[in-house]
Design a protein around this motif. Sequence first.
Motif, PDB file in Angstrom:
ATOM      1  N   ASP A   1      -2.139  -9.839   3.958  1.00 17.23           N
ATOM      2  CA  ASP A   1      -0.721  -9.588   4.205  1.00 17.23           C
ATOM      3  C   ASP A   1      -0.547  -9.258   5.684  1.00 17.23           C
ATOM      4  OD1 ASP A   1       1.827  -8.431   4.506  1.00 17.23           O
ATOM      5  OD2 ASP A   1       1.816  -7.703   2.444  1.00 17.23           O
ATOM      6  N   SER A   2       0.228 -10.053   6.398  1.00 18.89           N
ATOM      7  CA  SER A   2       0.396  -9.848   7.834  1.00 18.89           C
ATOM      8  C   SER A   2       1.094  -8.524   8.151  1.00 18.89           C
ATOM      9  CB  SER A   2       1.167 -11.020   8.453  1.00 18.89           C
ATOM     10  OG  SER A   2       2.452 -11.119   7.867  1.00 18.89           O
ATOM     11  N   ASN A   3       1.861  -7.969   7.213  1.00 21.36           N
ATOM     12  CA  ASN A   3       2.499  -6.671   7.431  1.00 21.36           C
ATOM     13  C   ASN A   3       1.484  -5.532   7.434  1.00 21.36           C
ATOM     14  OD1 ASN A   3       5.215  -7.554   7.539  1.00 21.36           O
ATOM     15  ND2 ASN A   3       5.212  -7.753   5.319  1.00 21.36           N
ATOM     16  N   LEU A   4       0.337  -5.732   6.812  1.00 21.12           N
ATOM     17  CA  LEU A   4      -0.673  -4.683   6.696  1.00 21.12           C
ATOM     18  C   LEU A   4      -1.908  -4.958   7.549  1.00 21.12           C
ATOM     19  CD1 LEU A   4      -0.549  -4.257   2.825  1.00 21.12           C
ATOM     20  CD2 LEU A   4       0.621  -2.891   4.551  1.00 21.12           C
ATOM     21  N   ASP A   5      -2.027  -6.151   8.053  1.00 26.35           N
ATOM     22  CA  ASP A   5      -3.239  -6.632   8.696  1.00 26.35           C
ATOM     23  C   ASP A   5      -3.732  -5.760   9.847  1.00 26.35           C
ATOM     24  OD1 ASP A   5      -5.339  -8.426   8.830  1.00 26.35           O
ATOM     25  OD2 ASP A   5      -4.308  -9.719  10.272  1.00 26.35           O
ATOM     26  N   ASN A   6      -2.865  -5.344  10.714  1.00 28.75           N
ATOM     27  CA  ASN A   6      -3.289  -4.624  11.920  1.00 28.75           C
ATOM     28  C   ASN A   6      -3.016  -3.125  11.863  1.00 28.75           C
ATOM     29  OD1 ASN A   6      -4.231  -6.955  13.252  1.00 28.75           O
ATOM     30  ND2 ASN A   6      -2.125  -7.525  13.698  1.00 28.75           N
ATOM     31  N   ARG A   7      -2.825  -2.584  10.696  1.00 35.40           N
ATOM     32  CA  ARG A   7      -2.552  -1.154  10.557  1.00 35.40           C
ATOM     33  C   ARG A   7      -3.854  -0.353  10.540  1.00 35.40           C
ATOM     34  NH1 ARG A   7       2.817   0.035   8.692  1.00 35.40           N
ATOM     35  NH2 ARG A   7       3.922  -1.863   8.206  1.00 35.40           N
ATOM     36  N   THR A   8      -3.776   0.867  11.044  1.00 33.54           N
ATOM     37  CA  THR A   8      -4.905   1.778  10.933  1.00 33.54           C
ATOM     38  C   THR A   8      -4.990   2.247   9.485  1.00 33.54           C
ATOM     39  OG1 THR A   8      -3.587   3.761  11.362  1.00 33.54           O
ATOM     40  CG2 THR A   8      -4.489   2.598  13.297  1.00 33.54           C
ATOM     41  N   ASP A   9      -6.084   2.926   9.134  1.00 38.49           N
ATOM     42  CA  ASP A   9      -6.222   3.460   7.771  1.00 38.49           C
ATOM     43  C   ASP A   9      -5.072   4.399   7.438  1.00 38.49           C
ATOM     44  OD1 ASP A   9      -8.548   2.049   7.356  1.00 38.49           O
ATOM     45  OD2 ASP A   9      -9.884   3.778   7.630  1.00 38.49           O
ATOM     46  N   ASP A  10      -4.714   5.267   8.378  1.00 41.91           N
ATOM     47  CA  ASP A  10      -3.623   6.211   8.132  1.00 41.91           C
ATOM     48  C   ASP A  10      -2.283   5.498   7.953  1.00 41.91           C
ATOM     49  OD1 ASP A  10      -5.470   8.225   8.301  1.00 41.91           O
ATOM     50  OD2 ASP A  10      -4.693   9.080  10.165  1.00 41.91           O
ATOM     51  N   GLU A  11      -2.016   4.472   8.755  1.00 44.51           N
ATOM     52  CA  GLU A  11      -0.769   3.707   8.628  1.00 44.51           C
ATOM     53  C   GLU A  11      -0.732   2.944   7.304  1.00 44.51           C
ATOM     54  OE1 GLU A  11       0.236   2.737  13.313  1.00 44.51           O
ATOM     55  OE2 GLU A  11      -1.085   1.398  12.200  1.00 44.51           O
ATOM     56  N   PHE A  12      -1.878   2.413   6.897  1.00 48.58           N
ATOM     57  CA  PHE A  12      -1.987   1.698   5.624  1.00 48.58           C
ATOM     58  C   PHE A  12      -1.637   2.640   4.466  1.00 48.58           C
ATOM     59  CE2 PHE A  12      -4.726  -0.091   2.146  1.00 48.58           C
ATOM     60  CZ  PHE A  12      -4.059  -1.280   1.994  1.00 48.58           C
ATOM     61  N   PHE A  13      -2.199   3.857   4.510  1.00 45.79           N
ATOM     62  CA  PHE A  13      -1.906   4.858   3.486  1.00 45.79           C
ATOM     63  C   PHE A  13      -0.418   5.203   3.498  1.00 45.79           C
ATOM     64  CE2 PHE A  13      -1.356   9.155   1.942  1.00 45.79           C
ATOM     65  CZ  PHE A  13      -2.144   9.183   0.803  1.00 45.79           C
ATOM     66  N   GLU A  14       0.127   5.459   4.671  1.00 49.37           N
ATOM     67  CA  GLU A  14       1.532   5.852   4.793  1.00 49.37           C
ATOM     68  C   GLU A  14       2.473   4.752   4.311  1.00 49.37           C
ATOM     69  OE1 GLU A  14       4.556   7.767   8.110  1.00 49.37           O
ATOM     70  OE2 GLU A  14       2.402   7.710   8.511  1.00 49.37           O
ATOM     71  N   PHE A  15       2.072   3.496   4.457  1.00 46.39           N
ATOM     72  CA  PHE A  15       2.866   2.375   3.978  1.00 46.39           C
ATOM     73  C   PHE A  15       3.106   2.494   2.468  1.00 46.39           C
ATOM     74  CE2 PHE A  15       3.323  -1.973   2.372  1.00 46.39           C
ATOM     75  CZ  PHE A  15       4.342  -2.453   3.187  1.00 46.39           C
ATOM     76  N   TYR A  16       2.093   2.936   1.734  1.00 42.36           N
ATOM     77  CA  TYR A  16       2.199   3.041   0.277  1.00 42.36           C
ATOM     78  C   TYR A  16       2.730   4.381  -0.219  1.00 42.36           C
ATOM     79  CZ  TYR A  16       0.041  -1.430  -0.323  1.00 42.36           C
ATOM     80  OH  TYR A  16      -0.201  -2.775  -0.287  1.00 42.36           O
ATOM     81  N   PHE A  17       2.367   5.466   0.447  1.00 37.81           N
ATOM     82  CA  PHE A  17       2.707   6.788  -0.061  1.00 37.81           C
ATOM     83  C   PHE A  17       3.822   7.491   0.705  1.00 37.81           C
ATOM     84  CE2 PHE A  17      -1.450   5.998  -1.877  1.00 37.81           C
ATOM     85  CZ  PHE A  17      -1.261   6.408  -3.185  1.00 37.81           C
ATOM     86  N   GLY A  18       4.257   6.932   1.818  1.00 38.54           N
ATOM     87  CA  GLY A  18       5.404   7.468   2.540  1.00 38.54           C
ATOM     88  C   GLY A  18       5.114   8.650   3.438  1.00 38.54           C
ATOM     89  N   LEU A  19       3.890   9.141   3.446  1.00 35.15           N
ATOM     90  CA  LEU A  19       3.492  10.270   4.287  1.00 35.15           C
ATOM     91  C   LEU A  19       2.102  10.005   4.853  1.00 35.15           C
ATOM     92  CD1 LEU A  19       4.490  13.168   1.848  1.00 35.15           C
ATOM     93  CD2 LEU A  19       5.707  12.528   3.935  1.00 35.15           C
ATOM     94  N   SER A  20       1.754  10.689   5.919  1.00 34.34           N
ATOM     95  CA  SER A  20       0.398  10.560   6.460  1.00 34.34           C
ATOM     96  C   SER A  20      -0.584  11.137   5.438  1.00 34.34           C
ATOM     97  CB  SER A  20       0.281  11.312   7.781  1.00 34.34           C
ATOM     98  OG  SER A  20       0.331  12.709   7.556  1.00 34.34           O
ATOM     99  N   PRO A  21      -1.845  10.711   5.491  1.00 31.36           N
ATOM    100  CA  PRO A  21      -2.824  11.243   4.525  1.00 31.36           C
ATOM    101  C   PRO A  21      -2.939  12.769   4.563  1.00 31.36           C
ATOM    102  CG  PRO A  21      -3.730   9.335   5.640  1.00 31.36           C
ATOM    103  CD  PRO A  21      -2.430   9.654   6.320  1.00 31.36           C
ATOM    104  N   SER A  22      -2.928  13.354   5.745  1.00 34.54           N
ATOM    105  CA  SER A  22      -3.091  14.815   5.830  1.00 34.54           C
ATOM    106  C   SER A  22      -1.897  15.548   5.224  1.00 34.54           C
ATOM    107  CB  SER A  22      -3.325  15.250   7.275  1.00 34.54           C
ATOM    108  OG  SER A  22      -2.227  14.871   8.088  1.00 34.54           O
ATOM    109  N   VAL A  23      -0.689  15.082   5.487  1.00 34.07           N
ATOM    110  CA  VAL A  23       0.503  15.728   4.930  1.00 34.07           C
ATOM    111  C   VAL A  23       0.551  15.529   3.412  1.00 34.07           C
ATOM    112  CG1 VAL A  23       3.033  15.674   4.879  1.00 34.07           C
ATOM    113  CG2 VAL A  23       1.817  15.582   7.072  1.00 34.07           C
ATOM    114  N   TYR A  24       0.273  14.317   2.960  1.00 34.34           N
ATOM    115  CA  TYR A  24       0.288  14.024   1.519  1.00 34.34           C
ATOM    116  C   TYR A  24      -0.745  14.882   0.789  1.00 34.34           C
ATOM    117  CZ  TYR A  24       0.396  11.387  -2.818  1.00 34.34           C
ATOM    118  OH  TYR A  24       0.529  11.028  -4.135  1.00 34.34           O
ATOM    119  N   ARG A  25      -1.948  14.954   1.365  1.00 36.92           N
ATOM    120  CA  ARG A  25      -3.022  15.726   0.743  1.00 36.92           C
ATOM    121  C   ARG A  25      -2.631  17.190   0.607  1.00 36.92           C
ATOM    122  NH1 ARG A  25      -9.339  15.673   2.725  1.00 36.92           N
ATOM    123  NH2 ARG A  25     -10.136  16.938   1.020  1.00 36.92           N
TER     124      ARG A  25
END
Length: 186
Positions: A22-46
């Motif tokens: 998916d070109s929308n997800l291709d160049n995202r960092t791990d944190d951006e990839f997570f935020e794309f699905y969960f709406g928050l950064s991994p640290s805030v969500y956790r």
Amino acid sequence: MTCSTMPSSNKTTEGSDIVENDSNLDNRTDDEFFEFYFGLSPSVYREAFVTIETTGASADADVQTATEEIIWVDGDVTFTNNTTIGCESSVSGSNVCDAAETKPSIVIIDGNATFSGTPKIYGIVFVFGNIEISGSTQVTGALVAGGSLLNKTSGSLEMIYNTDVLAAARWNGPLRPVSGTWKDFL
């Protein structure tokens, strides 16, 4: 309205539930990839939502029959034969969780995941790294991988899309932005 269950992808058939490259997800960092699905950064969500924290070494035992939880696993993990997540009782072999006992969980793995034997997971699985299948794994709900899906042996992954399971998983944790959603506007 009624909900239905249907197999989307299996070992021999790739269904519409698999989205690769998916070109929308291709160049995202791990944190951006997570935020794309969960709406928050991994640290805030956790910090805000996670109800069970464990490490890869002990996760298999710590999450057995965990229901209606948001689980965070630090490091690489191996789920084995009798691992059941999102069902009140352990499910083995070709058996499935009774609808009355299905209480899906959200599992976030900050590392790689290996599935061996016949683990059954009801809910959403998000893996930052790679997923290796060396058994017959069944996920009822959704599976998201930041890395690759590797099939090392004759094992298989059976994905079953179930609207009831996904709808139930979104209510896990404190009431805040809905898990598994994203925004596509600024």
